[in-house]
Design a protein around this motif. Structure first.
Motif, PDB file in Angstrom:
ATOM      1  N   ILE A   1      10.091   8.372  -6.917  1.00 16.09           N
ATOM      2  CA  ILE A   1       8.828   9.102  -6.968  1.00 16.09           C
ATOM      3  C   ILE A   1       9.079  10.499  -7.544  1.00 16.09           C
ATOM      4  O   ILE A   1      10.060  11.146  -7.184  1.00 16.09           O
ATOM      5  N   HIS A   2       8.170  10.950  -8.399  1.00 19.77           N
ATOM      6  CA  HIS A   2       8.284  12.280  -9.001  1.00 19.77           C
ATOM      7  C   HIS A   2       7.136  13.153  -8.495  1.00 19.77           C
ATOM      8  O   HIS A   2       5.965  12.779  -8.636  1.00 19.77           O
ATOM      9  N   ASN A   3       7.467  14.293  -7.904  1.00 15.68           N
ATOM     10  CA  ASN A   3       6.457  15.252  -7.442  1.00 15.68           C
ATOM     11  C   ASN A   3       6.002  16.042  -8.674  1.00 15.68           C
ATOM     12  O   ASN A   3       6.801  16.727  -9.309  1.00 15.68           O
ATOM     13  N   LEU A   4       4.725  15.951  -9.006  1.00 15.54           N
ATOM     14  CA  LEU A   4       4.213  16.563 -10.227  1.00 15.54           C
ATOM     15  C   LEU A   4       4.094  18.086 -10.136  1.00 15.54           C
ATOM     16  O   LEU A   4       4.046  18.756 -11.167  1.00 15.54           O
ATOM     17  N   LEU A   5       4.072  18.644  -8.928  1.00 14.05           N
ATOM     18  CA  LEU A   5       3.973  20.092  -8.782  1.00 14.05           C
ATOM     19  C   LEU A   5       5.348  20.755  -8.777  1.00 14.05           C
ATOM     20  O   LEU A   5       5.590  21.698  -9.517  1.00 14.05           O
ATOM     21  N   THR A   6       6.262  20.208  -7.964  1.00 14.65           N
ATOM     22  CA  THR A   6       7.592  20.826  -7.830  1.00 14.65           C
ATOM     23  C   THR A   6       8.591  20.319  -8.867  1.00 14.65           C
ATOM     24  O   THR A   6       9.686  20.852  -8.977  1.00 14.65           O
ATOM     25  N   ASN A   7       8.234  19.245  -9.578  1.00 14.96           N
ATOM     26  CA  ASN A   7       9.097  18.623 -10.571  1.00 14.96           C
ATOM     27  C   ASN A   7      10.342  17.983  -9.946  1.00 14.96           C
ATOM     28  O   ASN A   7      11.332  17.753 -10.627  1.00 14.96           O
ATOM     29  N   GLU A   8      10.294  17.711  -8.643  1.00 11.01           N
ATOM     30  CA  GLU A   8      11.410  17.058  -7.956  1.00 11.01           C
ATOM     31  C   GLU A   8      11.205  15.551  -7.945  1.00 11.01           C
ATOM     32  O   GLU A   8      10.078  15.069  -7.915  1.00 11.01           O
TER      33      GLU A   8
ATOM     34  N   THR B   1       0.867  -1.177   0.000  1.00 16.00           N
ATOM     35  CA  THR B   1       0.000   0.000   0.000  1.00 16.00           C
ATOM     36  C   THR B   1       0.901   1.224   0.000  1.00 16.00           C
ATOM     37  O   THR B   1       1.770   1.354   0.872  1.00 16.00           O
ATOM     38  N   ILE B   2       0.707   2.110  -0.968  1.00 18.27           N
ATOM     39  CA  ILE B   2       1.460   3.355  -1.054  1.00 18.27           C
ATOM     40  C   ILE B   2       0.471   4.485  -0.787  1.00 18.27           C
ATOM     41  O   ILE B   2      -0.506   4.641  -1.527  1.00 18.27           O
ATOM     42  N   GLU B   3       0.720   5.247   0.280  1.00 14.15           N
ATOM     43  CA  GLU B   3      -0.169   6.343   0.665  1.00 14.15           C
ATOM     44  C   GLU B   3       0.537   7.679   0.463  1.00 14.15           C
ATOM     45  O   GLU B   3       1.669   7.858   0.910  1.00 14.15           O
ATOM     46  N   ASN B   4      -0.134   8.605  -0.185  1.00 13.03           N
ATOM     47  CA  ASN B   4       0.407   9.944  -0.366  1.00 13.03           C
ATOM     48  C   ASN B   4      -0.097  10.812   0.794  1.00 13.03           C
ATOM     49  O   ASN B   4      -1.240  11.260   0.794  1.00 13.03           O
ATOM     50  N   LEU B   5       0.771  11.043   1.771  1.00 18.48           N
ATOM     51  CA  LEU B   5       0.437  11.857   2.933  1.00 18.48           C
ATOM     52  C   LEU B   5       0.750  13.327   2.690  1.00 18.48           C
ATOM     53  O   LEU B   5       0.485  14.165   3.543  1.00 18.48           O
ATOM     54  N   GLY B   6       1.308  13.634   1.535  1.00 17.88           N
ATOM     55  CA  GLY B   6       1.717  14.998   1.209  1.00 17.88           C
ATOM     56  C   GLY B   6       0.585  15.830   0.634  1.00 17.88           C
ATOM     57  O   GLY B   6      -0.577  15.415   0.617  1.00 17.88           O
ATOM     58  N   ILE B   7       0.961  17.017   0.124  1.00 21.56           N
ATOM     59  CA  ILE B   7      -0.031  17.951  -0.423  1.00 21.56           C
ATOM     60  C   ILE B   7       0.034  18.055  -1.950  1.00 21.56           C
ATOM     61  O   ILE B   7      -0.771  18.761  -2.548  1.00 21.56           O
ATOM     62  N   ASP B   8       1.000  17.345  -2.559  1.00 18.96           N
ATOM     63  CA  ASP B   8       1.158  17.378  -4.016  1.00 18.96           C
ATOM     64  C   ASP B   8       0.935  15.994  -4.615  1.00 18.96           C
ATOM     65  O   ASP B   8       1.253  14.975  -3.991  1.00 18.96           O
ATOM     66  N   ALA B   9       0.440  15.945  -5.827  1.00 19.71           N
ATOM     67  CA  ALA B   9       0.317  14.685  -6.556  1.00 19.71           C
ATOM     68  C   ALA B   9       1.716  14.177  -6.913  1.00 19.71           C
ATOM     69  O   ALA B   9       2.627  14.960  -7.198  1.00 19.71           O
TER      70      ALA B   9
END
Length: 128
Positions: A103-110, A36-44
């Motif tokens: 993992i790639h952060n789609l908002l920050t491009n990191e 199970t992979i959970e995104n606990l952050g604020i960005d996709a």
């Protein structure tokens, strides 16, 4: 259950011995692991790659790398989860696995690595 959190991504693993598909007399011990992979952050985020380090007692380490998981590179929105399962075969019936996802952060491009916690694999045949 084994869990780890890295950069706002929580990865949980539940391993289980697959007795139906295992053949101990042929040194074939099959394990299923549920992720199970959970995104606990604020960005996709988007899962790009995986890396596994598999330890088989008496046979050593094997590294497995590849794009995505089960043929997918899922996008996980904030507050959402992605679940999948896969299998691994050990020859000894005892071992462990650990690894990471890129993992790639789609908002920050990191891009960053999210830890897959180390988990044990012990066949029921050998644990009695």
């Amino acid at each position: 259950m084994y869990s780890a959190v890295s950069n706002g991504i929580k990865i949980s693993v539940i391993p289980e011995y697959d007795i139906k598909n295992s053949f101990p007399a042929e040194n074939r011990f099959v394990f299923r692991y549920n992720i199970t992979i959970e995104n606990l952050g604020i960005d996709a985020v988007k899962l790009l790659k995986r890396r596994w380090l598999i330890y088989d007692l008496g046979f050593g380490f094997t590294e497995v790398k590849g794009d995505g998981v089960i043929g997918l590179t899922p996008v996980i929105e904030p507050g959402e989860t992605f679940k999948y399962f896969s299998n691994v075969i050990l020859r000894s019936g005892v071992g462990n696995m650990l690894g990471n996802y890129v993992i790639h952060n789609l908002l920050t491009n990191e891009t960053f690595e999210a830890e897959i916690p180390k988990f044990s694999l012990v066949s029921e045949v050998l644990s009695n």
